[in-house]
Every structure is written in C-alpha cells, then in structure tokens.
Design a protein around this motif. Sequence first.
Motif, PDB file in Angstrom:
ATOM      1  N   LYS A  31      17.192  14.693 -14.773  1.00 17.48           N
ATOM      2  CA  LYS A  31      15.792  14.821 -14.368  1.00 17.48           C
ATOM      3  C   LYS A  31      15.123  13.449 -14.287  1.00 17.48           C
ATOM      4  O   LYS A  31      14.413  13.133 -13.329  1.00 17.48           O
ATOM      5  N   VAL A  55       7.173  16.950 -13.307  1.00 10.26           N
ATOM      6  CA  VAL A  55       8.056  17.901 -12.623  1.00 10.26           C
ATOM      7  C   VAL A  55       7.495  19.311 -12.781  1.00 10.26           C
ATOM      8  O   VAL A  55       7.273  19.773 -13.894  1.00 10.26           O
ATOM      9  N   ILE A 101      12.199  23.325 -11.038  1.00  7.78           N
ATOM     10  CA  ILE A 101      13.606  22.979 -10.832  1.00  7.78           C
ATOM     11  C   ILE A 101      14.292  24.225 -10.296  1.00  7.78           C
ATOM     12  O   ILE A 101      14.209  25.302 -10.903  1.00  7.78           O
ATOM     13  N   SER A 132      18.693  21.384  -8.540  1.00  9.98           N
ATOM     14  CA  SER A 132      19.871  21.174  -9.393  1.00  9.98           C
ATOM     15  C   SER A 132      21.140  21.557  -8.649  1.00  9.98           C
ATOM     16  O   SER A 132      21.207  22.632  -8.040  1.00  9.98           O
TER      17      SER A 132
END
Lengths: 179, 91
Positions: free
Chosen positions: A136, B60, B63, B89
């Motif tokens: 990340k 963020v 995801i 991802s």
Amino acid sequence: VNALVLQEPGRASIETIPVPTTAGRGVLLKVRMVGFCGSDLNSFRGLNQLVSFPRIPGHEVSATIVHCEGIDGGLSVGTDVALNPYTSCGKCASCRRGRSNACQFNQTLGVQRDGALTEFVVMPPEKLYPAKLTPKELCLVEPLTIGFHAVARGRVTANGGDWHASNVSRRGRRSGVYW
Amino acid sequence: VAFTGRVVYIGYAKEPVSYETRLFVQKELDVLGSRNAQLEDFQSVIKLLEARKFPVNEAVSLIVPLREAAQALRSWSEHPSQFKKILVSLD
C-alpha cells in the motif's frame, strides 16, 4: 495473465495477455498493488489527450522482483520495489539539462505505453526503487513524488526564507536548472 | 500572488485558461510548469514513508481485487467526490 484494459473511452475490461519475457529487457516483477491516478480516470473518460487505446493503465506501482538473473544493479529476488514509470531519451533539451522528468519523448506507463495493471511486468533495473514499505505504501511513492517535485520547482521553504541560500548546496545538482 | 512571487502549474488543464498578463510583468512573477518527478523526489518520498510520517490509511479510500477494477473505475468516474486513492490488489 490477466490485465485491466481500457478498450476505448468509457469501456474497461479484464483481458488475458501473454506473460512478458525478460530476454535482454530487464527485471521481471510480480505486480502486487497499483493505484489509480487522476490521469487514469481521465483516460477512462476520454479526456487524456496523451493516451491511445487500447491501453493497460497503471503507473503507481508496488511490485516484487521475481527474476533478475544476469542483471547488474545489486537487485535480488523477493525485494519489494516502487517503480519510476517514465522514460527519457537522453538527447532532447530537457534531458541534456538534467531534467529527464520533462523528456520531450517521455512515455509514461499506462499512458503512451502499456502500464502495470497486470500480474507481471518487465522493467529496466534503474527504474526500480527498493524500499522497506508495504504494498500500500509503495503505491503512494509515485503520486507523492509529483507534489515533492512541484514544491522543489516552486523553491518552497519551511520558513519562507531564501530558497536559493538554504538549498543551493543541499540540492545543488538540481538547483542550477531552475533559473 | 506576491510581488516577485512564484506560480507552479501541476496537472493538465482540460480547457485553455486566459490571464491578465499585465500582472505577470508588474509583479515580475516566475510562472513554472512541473511534470513528473526526479530521482531525488523518489528518494525523499521513500524516506518520508519509511519514517511512517505520512497518513497512508487516510489517503486510501478503497482497495479492490483486479476483477473489480473496471467497476471501481466506473464508480470513481460517476462519483469522483466519494473517493480518495483507489488501489487495485493483484496478490
């Protein structure tokens, strides 16, 4: 392997593409995570004048080295890296002035050439930055550099003082190109 | 902008922008473009992140796995204000 492909403005799909080969081309990377950039959104919306279709987007990348045999650069399998997604010709006015980030013929991953929203990519070793960061965090490296570079361009200082006096020695290599 | 100040353009404007250029002259402004980044910027950012000085989790907002990436792009396009950074991802 699977890849996200922008087929045309407004149409994106998952497609199967060949596994990239490393033969003489660099380091094979397993892509771990990719960030969407505003430019990817503009490409999807048909508003990015630099992009052509079909195109695999993605230039904010976290990856792990899976094959680097015969490559100089001190890299090893299993190392996590961020990527520099740009190219430079070494010959244009920008490159000759040490400002290859503004290369006249730059090709950014996912814009003028296919990007990293796929399972494996091959990159030259000098475009890889090993770091002790999570996937990340590695994805945030490239987008944060854009702001860092803009701040350097504006010669911003913490105290509003004389940028030239305080930075010319520390960042001497790049200072000369700003005047 | 202050007299003798600096203006840095970052990102591509979708439409032409017009200006009263008299002020550029009167204030003797430096108007600069900024594109991509240099090696030093990558090194500085990696140092910042390794020092855990950047609020990664706040930056963020989503995801998704690769199979949901196209849908994420559509959602972002339809509701841009609802998202910060979207990550895909591939693990």
